[in-house]
Design a protein around this motif. Structure first.
Motif, PDB file in Angstrom:
ATOM      1  N   LYS A   1       0.911  -1.303  -0.110  1.00 52.94           N
ATOM      2  CA  LYS A   1      -0.086   0.073  -0.148  1.00 52.94           C
ATOM      3  C   LYS A   1       0.849   1.271   0.073  1.00 52.94           C
ATOM      4  CE  LYS A   1      -3.804  -2.305   2.233  1.00 52.94           C
ATOM      5  NZ  LYS A   1      -4.545  -2.628   1.121  1.00 52.94           N
TER       6      LYS A   1
ATOM      7  N   LEU B   1       1.674   3.603  -2.489  1.00 56.12           N
ATOM      8  CA  LEU B   1       1.267   4.002  -3.880  1.00 56.12           C
ATOM      9  C   LEU B   1       2.139   4.961  -4.566  1.00 56.12           C
ATOM     10  CD1 LEU B   1      -2.584   3.713  -3.681  1.00 56.12           C
ATOM     11  CD2 LEU B   1      -0.892   2.008  -4.298  1.00 56.12           C
ATOM     12  N   PRO B   2       2.706   5.568  -3.608  1.00 51.07           N
ATOM     13  CA  PRO B   2       3.410   6.926  -4.155  1.00 51.07           C
ATOM     14  C   PRO B   2       4.970   6.291  -4.626  1.00 51.07           C
ATOM     15  CG  PRO B   2       2.458   7.804  -2.090  1.00 51.07           C
ATOM     16  CD  PRO B   2       2.097   6.327  -2.318  1.00 51.07           C
TER      17      PRO B   2
ATOM     18  N   ASN C   1      -7.302   8.458  -9.656  1.00 46.95           N
ATOM     19  CA  ASN C   1      -7.156   9.381 -10.842  1.00 46.95           C
ATOM     20  C   ASN C   1      -7.534   8.486 -12.180  1.00 46.95           C
ATOM     21  OD1 ASN C   1      -5.850  10.634 -13.157  1.00 46.95           O
ATOM     22  ND2 ASN C   1      -3.830  10.316 -12.587  1.00 46.95           N
TER      23      ASN C   1
ATOM     24  N   ILE D   1      -2.456   1.633 -10.401  1.00 55.65           N
ATOM     25  CA  ILE D   1      -1.968   2.491  -9.348  1.00 55.65           C
ATOM     26  C   ILE D   1      -2.815   3.916  -9.287  1.00 55.65           C
ATOM     27  CG2 ILE D   1      -0.259   3.894  -8.429  1.00 55.65           C
ATOM     28  CD1 ILE D   1       1.593   1.771  -9.344  1.00 55.65           C
ATOM     29  N   HIS D   2      -3.042   4.548 -10.568  1.00 55.83           N
ATOM     30  CA  HIS D   2      -3.833   5.641 -10.907  1.00 55.83           C
ATOM     31  C   HIS D   2      -5.269   5.258 -10.407  1.00 55.83           C
ATOM     32  CE1 HIS D   2      -0.987   8.156 -12.686  1.00 55.83           C
ATOM     33  NE2 HIS D   2      -0.805   7.541 -13.923  1.00 55.83           N
TER      34      HIS D   2
ATOM     35  N   LYS E   1      -6.470   3.256  -7.906  1.00 52.99           N
ATOM     36  CA  LYS E   1      -6.446   3.084  -6.498  1.00 52.99           C
ATOM     37  C   LYS E   1      -6.279   4.501  -6.072  1.00 52.99           C
ATOM     38  CE  LYS E   1      -4.514  -1.540  -6.005  1.00 52.99           C
ATOM     39  NZ  LYS E   1      -5.615  -2.038  -5.042  1.00 52.99           N
ATOM     40  N   GLN E   2      -5.731   5.471  -6.925  1.00 54.08           N
ATOM     41  CA  GLN E   2      -5.438   6.830  -6.211  1.00 54.08           C
ATOM     42  C   GLN E   2      -6.471   7.463  -6.445  1.00 54.08           C
ATOM     43  OE1 GLN E   2      -1.428   7.659  -7.910  1.00 54.08           O
ATOM     44  NE2 GLN E   2      -0.474   7.714  -5.826  1.00 54.08           N
TER      45      GLN E   2
END
Length: 218
Positions: free
Chosen positions: A84, A86-87, A119, A113-114, A116-117
């Motif tokens: 977790k 992510l960054p 985006n 990843i995008h 999940k964020q």
């Protein structure tokens, strides 16, 4: 001798005997502690045993020894997603893309990843890029998965039914469900996008009778 340990480790990993593979990679590193590929392969084995932190450590060592190690950046990105972080995962997968602009898996992972964020725009762009690259590589299964992920991210038509907040996320679509949704998309007026998706599928697999049938309907 260390070359033999490495090859034996690869064979054990291929057989999914990851514990034995790790031991063989350990022995290879005893004679050559600066072998980047062994750290990478041991990292993969650690990941498959669920030892995610050890996997990250090995990927990091491989990158220290070889800053151009594209697969090690991807592997560490995937491990960081599990943790977790992510960054950190995003930074790693973007480095992998810089090193290899045709790395379909890296675009696919960055799209995840995008998503999940939050985006969604970035996720859609990356899933499309991944699908195009998988198509070029004749990888029809992964191409379809990207198209399915794209379909799930498209805005849904408004309905009078209010879904419960406990509704589970939509599962990955089967081929039948995916074709059904493409027809529904065309019926809603987005014929061009439905045709583009079907053309992608048929380029990847010219023998897909269902895709031809669906395109005929569209």
């Amino acid at each position: 001798m260390n070359e033999d340990f490495y090859k034996q480790g690869l064979e054990k990993a291929q057989q999914k005997d990851f514990v034995a593979a790790i031991e063989l990679f350990n022995r290879a590193l005893q004679t050559n502690p600066n072998w980047d590929a062994v750290y990478y392969r041991r990292g993969l084995a650690y990941f498959d045993t669920g030892a995610i932190h050890q996997a990250v450590s090995d990927y990091t060592k491989a990158i220290e020894l070889n800053p151009q190690y594209t697969e090690a950046y991807y592997g560490r990105a995937l491990a960081r997603v599990v943790l977790k972080n992510l960054p950190g995962a995003l930074a790693d997968v973007e480095r992998a893309i810089v090193l290899n602009r045709n790395y379909a898996g890296a675009y696919n992972l960055r799209a995840t990843i995008h998503r999940k964020q939050g985006n969604i725009h970035g996720a859609i762009a990356d899933f499309k890029q991944a699908a195009e690259l998988y198509l070029e590589q004749k990888d029809q299964e992964n191409c379809r998965r990207c198209l399915s992920s794209l379909q799930q991210l498209q805005p849904k038509p408004k309905t009078a039914v209010v879904q419960s907040v406990t509704t589970k996320p939509a599962p990955i679509l089967s081929a039948k469900d995916y074709f059904t949704q493409l027809i529904e998309k065309a019926e809603q007026g987005d014929t061009r996008q439905a045709m583009e998706d079907l053309n992608w599928i048929l380029k990847a697999d010219p023998q897909d009778a269902k895709a031809y049938c669906c395109r005929g309907v569209v």
